[in-house]
Design a protein around this motif. Structure first.
Motif, PDB file in Angstrom:
ATOM      1  N   GLU A  62      -5.145   7.803 -10.151  1.00 37.13           N
ATOM      2  CA  GLU A  62      -6.159   8.782  -9.747  1.00 37.13           C
ATOM      3  C   GLU A  62      -5.588   9.830  -8.804  1.00 37.13           C
ATOM      4  O   GLU A  62      -5.995  10.994  -8.826  1.00 37.13           O
ATOM      5  N   GLU A  63      -4.649   9.412  -7.962  1.00 36.41           N
ATOM      6  CA  GLU A  63      -4.101  10.322  -6.954  1.00 36.41           C
ATOM      7  C   GLU A  63      -2.998  11.219  -7.509  1.00 36.41           C
ATOM      8  O   GLU A  63      -2.768  12.320  -6.985  1.00 36.41           O
ATOM      9  N   THR A  81      -5.312   3.121  -8.781  1.00 33.28           N
ATOM     10  CA  THR A  81      -5.545   4.014  -7.652  1.00 33.28           C
ATOM     11  C   THR A  81      -4.512   5.121  -7.613  1.00 33.28           C
ATOM     12  O   THR A  81      -4.835   6.295  -7.404  1.00 33.28           O
ATOM     13  N   GLY A  87      -4.483   3.934   0.843  1.00 30.39           N
ATOM     14  CA  GLY A  87      -5.909   3.659   0.838  1.00 30.39           C
ATOM     15  C   GLY A  87      -6.292   2.711   1.957  1.00 30.39           C
ATOM     16  O   GLY A  87      -5.476   1.915   2.426  1.00 30.39           O
ATOM     17  N   LYS A  88      -7.516   2.789   2.381  1.00 28.17           N
ATOM     18  CA  LYS A  88      -7.998   1.923   3.460  1.00 28.17           C
ATOM     19  C   LYS A  88      -8.200   0.482   2.994  1.00 28.17           C
ATOM     20  O   LYS A  88      -8.371  -0.418   3.827  1.00 28.17           O
ATOM     21  N   GLN A  89      -8.168   0.242   1.686  1.00 29.93           N
ATOM     22  CA  GLN A  89      -8.356  -1.113   1.171  1.00 29.93           C
ATOM     23  C   GLN A  89      -7.014  -1.841   0.984  1.00 29.93           C
ATOM     24  O   GLN A  89      -6.954  -2.863   0.299  1.00 29.93           O
ATOM     25  N   GLU A  90      -5.966  -1.326   1.607  1.00 29.23           N
ATOM     26  CA  GLU A  90      -4.660  -1.977   1.529  1.00 29.23           C
ATOM     27  C   GLU A  90      -4.453  -2.840   2.776  1.00 29.23           C
ATOM     28  O   GLU A  90      -5.397  -3.118   3.504  1.00 29.23           O
ATOM     29  N   ARG A 150      -7.455   7.537   1.536  1.00 31.14           N
ATOM     30  CA  ARG A 150      -8.709   7.443   0.793  1.00 31.14           C
ATOM     31  C   ARG A 150      -9.467   6.179   1.210  1.00 31.14           C
ATOM     32  O   ARG A 150      -8.894   5.084   1.185  1.00 31.14           O
ATOM     33  N   PRO A 151     -10.731   6.295   1.566  1.00 37.99           N
ATOM     34  CA  PRO A 151     -11.505   5.126   2.007  1.00 37.99           C
ATOM     35  C   PRO A 151     -11.563   4.008   0.986  1.00 37.99           C
ATOM     36  O   PRO A 151     -11.581   2.838   1.350  1.00 37.99           O
ATOM     37  N   ASP A 152     -11.587   4.347  -0.315  1.00 38.09           N
ATOM     38  CA  ASP A 152     -11.714   3.312  -1.345  1.00 38.09           C
ATOM     39  C   ASP A 152     -10.386   3.004  -2.037  1.00 38.09           C
ATOM     40  O   ASP A 152     -10.341   2.279  -3.028  1.00 38.09           O
ATOM     41  N   GLY A 153      -9.285   3.520  -1.511  1.00 29.39           N
ATOM     42  CA  GLY A 153      -7.986   3.334  -2.145  1.00 29.39           C
ATOM     43  C   GLY A 153      -7.459   1.916  -2.015  1.00 29.39           C
ATOM     44  O   GLY A 153      -7.513   1.309  -0.945  1.00 29.39           O
ATOM     45  N   LYS A 154      -6.910   1.375  -3.109  1.00 30.19           N
ATOM     46  CA  LYS A 154      -6.330   0.038  -3.134  1.00 30.19           C
ATOM     47  C   LYS A 154      -4.849   0.118  -3.519  1.00 30.19           C
ATOM     48  O   LYS A 154      -4.358   1.164  -3.933  1.00 30.19           O
TER      49      LYS A 154
END
Length: 384
Positions: A364-365, A361, A321-324, A352-356
């Motif tokens: 969900e994947e 997370t 994710g981009k939030q990592e 994923r833009p909102d992935g942490k």
């Protein structure tokens, strides 16, 4: 002349690289009065080890506790503990707090206030959420390669007991977090509920989950020796999966034993060791889920990709994710691109833009990974 130019270039590179190394000081300015003095920092910078002696706070003349280190520019998450996750910091009401966040681009001093500790509050026992299709094979399964024991879980498809079918097998790391919220650190993946809900429509699968080794987690999930964390034991851990655990599962359960029906998956350090497993044993594992891989802990994985990747012809699902952390996406994409150069494997690279960097997370994947894994192989894809 050339030698002089090279010397100058080396000096310039060294000079510039020094700017990316930052001095960081963490100071606990306030904490509950009824606390002992053993405070530790646990976070993405040390593999979330809650009792890491290298991240132990010292007391200064003012009575404050401090910890100093050198870190590269980037983003970090962490919490303060008193040596284990049962005594992690929390709100003054006893509720959990979000991870602390540090975005580093210069020398930094962080002043921290600890409101309370989780073990100062009576906790209601967490109720097991594992479905009826989940069983514990053994609470102390021997790992002869490491001379340790470990709890092993297994998920059997709903139709297992009433059929004579054989099933493919997915091996997953961090077993505490795979099926059961009561044993998880920060929430479960819910693999059993997910598979129960789609098993009637898609191919059923057995899932074997291996608990991590607590303080030994980083060592067991990294195949390379590490300056920060010590000796890597991942090579022997993967040998355990292939030479001890898989033969046991194949003997005692109805499994499809071929490479095309044997998969491995994990997140963070589990993503790193899953990637290594498919490189070391390309004739055993036919697919891998590499979720938010901690390639920064074992950068030698890129050397193994270059030298061993050509022998791999499998399905590999890269996800982050981009939030990592700031290096997560470029490291993962580098692995994907390097594999694409040398391997015929069918791969997906998902960002994923909102992935942490969290179990919620990855939960969900997981169904998307599973459906991709069991569908006929498609060409390499790199969607957002």
């Amino acid at each position: 002349m050339i030698k002089r130019i090279l010397t100058v270039l080396v000096l310039i590179v060294a000079f510039l690289s020094s700017f990316s190394q930052r001095h960081v000081q963490f100071i606990i300015s306030s904490f509950p009065l009824n606390s002992d003095s053993n405070f530790y920092l646990a976070g993405s910078l040390n593999g979330w080890n809650p009792h890491d002696d290298k991240y132990h706070f010292q007391k200064n003349a003012r009575g404050n506790y401090f910890f100093e280190t050198i870190l590269a520019d980037g983003s970090y998450e962490f919490k303060i503990t008193r040596g284990n996750w049962a005594s992690v910091e929390c709100r003054i009401t006893g509720t959990d707090i979000q991870n602390r966040f540090l975005k580093l681009s210069s020398d930094t001093v962080m002043h921290l206030t600890v409101e309370e500790w989780a073990d100062h509050f009576a906790k209601k026992p967490r109720v097991s959420t594992a479905s009826k299709n989940v069983h514990v094979i053994d609470t102390a399964f021997l790992i002869p390669q490491l001379n340790r024991t470990r709890r092993i879980w297994i998920y059997l498809p709903p139709g297992y007991a009433s059929s004579n079918k054989k099933y493919p097998v997915l091996y997953m790391h961090d077993g505490q977090n795979v099926f059961d919220n009561s044993t998880s650190f920060a929430g479960e993946w819910g693999v059993d509920e997910i598979l129960d809900s789609i098993s009637t429509r898609k191919k059923e699968i057995i899932v074997v989950a291996i608990d991590h080794g607590g303080a030994k987690r980083i060592n067991e999930y990294c195949p390379y020796d590490m300056e920060k964390f010590g000796k890597g034991e991942g090579d022997r851990y993967v040998d355990f999966l292939v030479k001890t655990l898989k033969p046991f599962i194949d003997k005692n359960y109805r499994t499809e034993r071929a490479r095309q029906s044997t998969f491995i998956a994990g997140s963070s350090m589990g993503g790193l060791i899953s990637m290594y497993a498919i490189l070391k044993y390309p004739k055993v594992f036919g697919g891998a889920g590499v979720f938010s891989p901690a390639f920064w802990v074992g950068p030698k994985i890129f050397d193994d990709i270059s030298t061993k990747g050509k022998k791999v012809d499998s399905k590999i699902y890269f996800y982050c994710g981009k939030q990592e952390t700031e290096t997560m996406e470029p490291d993962m994409e580098k692995a994907f691109e390097e594999m694409r150069k040398v391997s015929k494997s069918k791969m997906a690279c998902i960002v994923r833009p909102d992935g942490k960097h969290t179990e919620s997370t990855w939960r969900e994947e997981f169904p998307l990974f599973y459906l991709w894994l069991i569908e006929p192989a498609k060409s390499n894809a790199k969607p957002l």
